[in-house]
Design a protein around this motif. Sequence first.
Motif: not given
Length: 180
Positions: A27, A29, A31, A46-49
């Motif tokens: 994960r 995060l 900015e 933006c959050h990415n998994t």
Amino acid sequence: SSGINAEWPLRPGVVIKYVPYVADSKRALDEYISEIFMNGMNTIVCHNTCEDSLLASPLILDLVILAELCERITVQLESEPESRRFNSILSILSYLLKAPLVPAGTPVVNALFKQRSCIENIIKACIGLQPGNHMLLEHKIGAPLQQDLKMTTKANLMKHATKNQHSNSQTHGHVKTPSQ
């Protein structure tokens, strides 16, 4: 340092923490902060998994396929009795890796575009098309080359690509070599 970041109110930073319970799932995060009109601030978060192994699998397949292709390619000057293979350090694979590894005395190419262009031009040369720049072929086989370079593969791709030429010298997009 150029001092550009010294005046910036927010310093960029990266924090990486290992969290055992997420296993292969990674994960992130991110900015992105920028200044806007009238000294305003704009923040994009933006959050990415994603699964690490799923991200790496296509790269590993491409590495294996490209390495296997390089094993088949041989280069021969008309003045030489035998053809040569690429150096065992396949710097062509640098496009798919973080840090390029090159044979001693070879220029290191860190530019992604030039690395990709090298791959494209080597493949073009294999089928008889005119290659462009960034190939650095003389460093991949360990000797300087001249204009009369002739590339072949075990499958004789050059002969196959030029075999069906018409007798009126049309090459259908392929480069004619002096021996044809």
